[in-house]
Write a protein that holds these residues in place. Structure first.
Motif, mmCIF file in Angstrom:
data_model
loop_
_atom_site.group_PDB
_atom_site.id
_atom_site.type_symbol
_atom_site.label_atom_id
_atom_site.label_comp_id
_atom_site.label_asym_id
_atom_site.label_seq_id
_atom_site.Cartn_x
_atom_site.Cartn_y
_atom_site.Cartn_z
ATOM 1 N N MET A 32 1.929 39.882 -17.630
ATOM 2 C CA MET A 32 1.369 41.310 -17.061
ATOM 3 C C MET A 32 0.305 41.735 -18.040
ATOM 4 O O MET A 32 -0.616 42.551 -17.659
ATOM 5 C CB MET A 32 2.558 42.314 -17.106
ATOM 6 C CG MET A 32 3.576 42.014 -15.916
ATOM 7 S SD MET A 32 4.873 43.245 -15.926
ATOM 8 C CE MET A 32 4.064 44.823 -15.920
ATOM 9 N N ARG A 33 0.335 41.222 -19.307
ATOM 10 C CA ARG A 33 -0.839 41.643 -20.339
ATOM 11 C C ARG A 33 -2.108 40.545 -20.190
ATOM 12 O O ARG A 33 -2.634 40.710 -21.030
ATOM 13 C CB ARG A 33 -0.119 41.673 -21.548
ATOM 14 C CG ARG A 33 0.685 42.895 -21.710
ATOM 15 C CD ARG A 33 1.586 42.690 -22.963
ATOM 16 N NE ARG A 33 2.619 42.012 -22.985
ATOM 17 C CZ ARG A 33 3.574 41.821 -23.823
ATOM 18 N NH1 ARG A 33 3.512 42.642 -24.871
ATOM 19 N NH2 ARG A 33 4.609 41.095 -23.874
ATOM 20 N N GLY A 34 -1.605 39.551 -19.254
ATOM 21 C CA GLY A 34 -2.872 38.719 -19.077
ATOM 22 C C GLY A 34 -2.793 37.554 -19.948
ATOM 23 O O GLY A 34 -3.575 36.806 -20.126
ATOM 24 N N GLU A 35 -1.614 37.518 -20.913
ATOM 25 C CA GLU A 35 -1.258 36.280 -21.690
ATOM 26 C C GLU A 35 -0.911 35.080 -20.908
ATOM 27 O O GLU A 35 -0.196 35.294 -19.973
ATOM 28 C CB GLU A 35 -0.326 36.532 -22.734
ATOM 29 C CG GLU A 35 -0.457 37.885 -23.436
ATOM 30 C CD GLU A 35 0.686 38.260 -24.054
ATOM 31 O OE1 GLU A 35 1.633 37.913 -24.438
ATOM 32 O OE2 GLU A 35 0.457 39.462 -24.858
ATOM 33 N N ARG A 36 -1.365 33.819 -21.212
ATOM 34 C CA ARG A 36 -0.982 32.735 -21.012
ATOM 35 C C ARG A 36 0.403 32.088 -21.576
ATOM 36 O O ARG A 36 0.522 32.119 -22.659
ATOM 37 C CB ARG A 36 -1.670 31.472 -21.055
ATOM 38 C CG ARG A 36 -3.405 31.876 -20.449
ATOM 39 C CD ARG A 36 -4.419 30.754 -20.247
ATOM 40 N NE ARG A 36 -3.912 29.796 -19.498
ATOM 41 C CZ ARG A 36 -4.070 29.603 -17.894
ATOM 42 N NH1 ARG A 36 -4.768 30.421 -17.569
ATOM 43 N NH2 ARG A 36 -3.495 28.582 -17.520
ATOM 44 N N VAL A 37 1.535 31.950 -20.583
ATOM 45 C CA VAL A 37 2.490 31.391 -21.072
ATOM 46 C C VAL A 37 2.766 30.131 -20.349
ATOM 47 O O VAL A 37 2.549 29.692 -19.361
ATOM 48 C CB VAL A 37 3.693 32.451 -20.904
ATOM 49 C CG1 VAL A 37 3.509 33.770 -21.450
ATOM 50 C CG2 VAL A 37 3.888 32.682 -19.176
ATOM 51 N N ALA A 38 3.745 29.481 -21.417
ATOM 52 C CA ALA A 38 4.208 28.139 -20.747
ATOM 53 C C ALA A 38 5.365 28.159 -19.603
ATOM 54 O O ALA A 38 5.889 29.342 -19.772
ATOM 55 C CB ALA A 38 4.936 27.312 -22.007
ATOM 56 N N TRP A 39 5.418 27.341 -18.492
ATOM 57 C CA TRP A 39 6.178 27.454 -17.587
ATOM 58 C C TRP A 39 7.513 26.674 -17.655
ATOM 59 O O TRP A 39 7.119 25.599 -18.260
ATOM 60 C CB TRP A 39 5.340 27.377 -16.439
ATOM 61 C CG TRP A 39 6.521 27.984 -15.267
ATOM 62 C CD1 TRP A 39 6.676 27.061 -13.959
ATOM 63 C CD2 TRP A 39 6.682 29.466 -14.756
ATOM 64 N NE1 TRP A 39 7.591 27.963 -13.159
ATOM 65 C CE2 TRP A 39 7.606 29.210 -13.552
ATOM 66 C CE3 TRP A 39 6.830 30.612 -15.419
ATOM 67 C CZ2 TRP A 39 8.185 30.383 -12.986
ATOM 68 C CZ3 TRP A 39 7.450 31.604 -14.964
ATOM 69 C CH2 TRP A 39 7.992 31.588 -13.788
ATOM 70 N N ARG A 40 8.618 26.515 -16.900
ATOM 71 C CA ARG A 40 9.507 25.766 -17.063
ATOM 72 C C ARG A 40 9.185 24.366 -16.092
ATOM 73 O O ARG A 40 8.332 24.516 -15.353
ATOM 74 C CB ARG A 40 10.593 26.453 -16.198
ATOM 75 C CG ARG A 40 11.200 27.634 -16.678
ATOM 76 C CD ARG A 40 12.171 28.150 -15.923
ATOM 77 N NE ARG A 40 12.135 29.514 -16.061
ATOM 78 C CZ ARG A 40 12.803 30.551 -15.167
ATOM 79 N NH1 ARG A 40 13.881 30.112 -14.538
ATOM 80 N NH2 ARG A 40 12.851 31.643 -15.298
ATOM 81 N N ASP A 41 9.735 23.641 -16.490
ATOM 82 C CA ASP A 41 9.605 22.045 -15.782
ATOM 83 C C ASP A 41 10.495 22.226 -14.489
ATOM 84 O O ASP A 41 10.293 21.449 -13.606
ATOM 85 C CB ASP A 41 10.001 21.054 -16.710
ATOM 86 C CG ASP A 41 9.045 20.760 -17.756
ATOM 87 O OD1 ASP A 41 7.891 21.225 -17.537
ATOM 88 O OD2 ASP A 41 9.273 20.246 -19.009
ATOM 89 N N GLU A 42 11.723 23.055 -14.507
ATOM 90 C CA GLU A 42 12.971 22.791 -13.708
ATOM 91 C C GLU A 42 13.220 24.292 -13.342
ATOM 92 O O GLU A 42 13.088 25.140 -14.239
ATOM 93 C CB GLU A 42 14.105 22.200 -14.064
ATOM 94 C CG GLU A 42 13.851 20.776 -14.532
ATOM 95 C CD GLU A 42 13.622 20.337 -15.684
ATOM 96 O OE1 GLU A 42 13.610 21.187 -16.377
ATOM 97 O OE2 GLU A 42 12.943 19.461 -16.056
ATOM 98 N N ILE A 43 13.721 24.660 -12.418
ATOM 99 C CA ILE A 43 14.292 26.088 -11.982
ATOM 100 C C ILE A 43 15.640 25.761 -11.279
ATOM 101 O O ILE A 43 15.856 24.910 -10.407
ATOM 102 C CB ILE A 43 13.205 26.814 -11.202
ATOM 103 C CG1 ILE A 43 13.735 28.339 -10.927
ATOM 104 C CG2 ILE A 43 12.993 26.146 -9.512
ATOM 105 C CD1 ILE A 43 12.870 29.266 -10.523
ATOM 106 N N HIS A 44 16.407 26.933 -11.499
ATOM 107 C CA HIS A 44 17.912 26.768 -10.938
ATOM 108 C C HIS A 44 18.174 28.131 -10.153
ATOM 109 O O HIS A 44 17.436 29.040 -10.455
ATOM 110 C CB HIS A 44 18.863 26.616 -11.968
ATOM 111 C CG HIS A 44 20.523 26.881 -11.688
ATOM 112 N ND1 HIS A 44 20.965 28.298 -11.631
ATOM 113 C CD2 HIS A 44 21.302 25.991 -11.022
ATOM 114 C CE1 HIS A 44 22.211 27.987 -11.269
ATOM 115 N NE2 HIS A 44 22.577 26.922 -10.667
ATOM 116 N N GLY A 45 18.712 27.826 -8.828
ATOM 117 C CA GLY A 45 19.280 29.130 -8.160
ATOM 118 C C GLY A 45 20.619 29.028 -7.448
ATOM 119 O O GLY A 45 21.054 27.579 -7.742
#
Length: 45
Positions: A1-14
């Protein structure tokens, strides 16, 4: 939301719970290319 770049997950669980002859819960995990789905109540994958 602040325009910062962040690392993302390799997997996701639901997970999802629904009613079919009682309560059954479905879980899944994906890496965007493959998906594993299993029903925790019955153990079916």
């Amino acid at each position: 939301m602040r325009g910062e770049r962040v690392a993302w997950r390799d997997e996701i669980h639901g997970e999802h719970t629904y009613r079919l002859n009682g309560w059954e819960s479905m879980h899944w995990v994906t890496d965007g290319h493959r998906k594993l789905v299993w029903w925790s109540g019955s153990g079916i994958e």
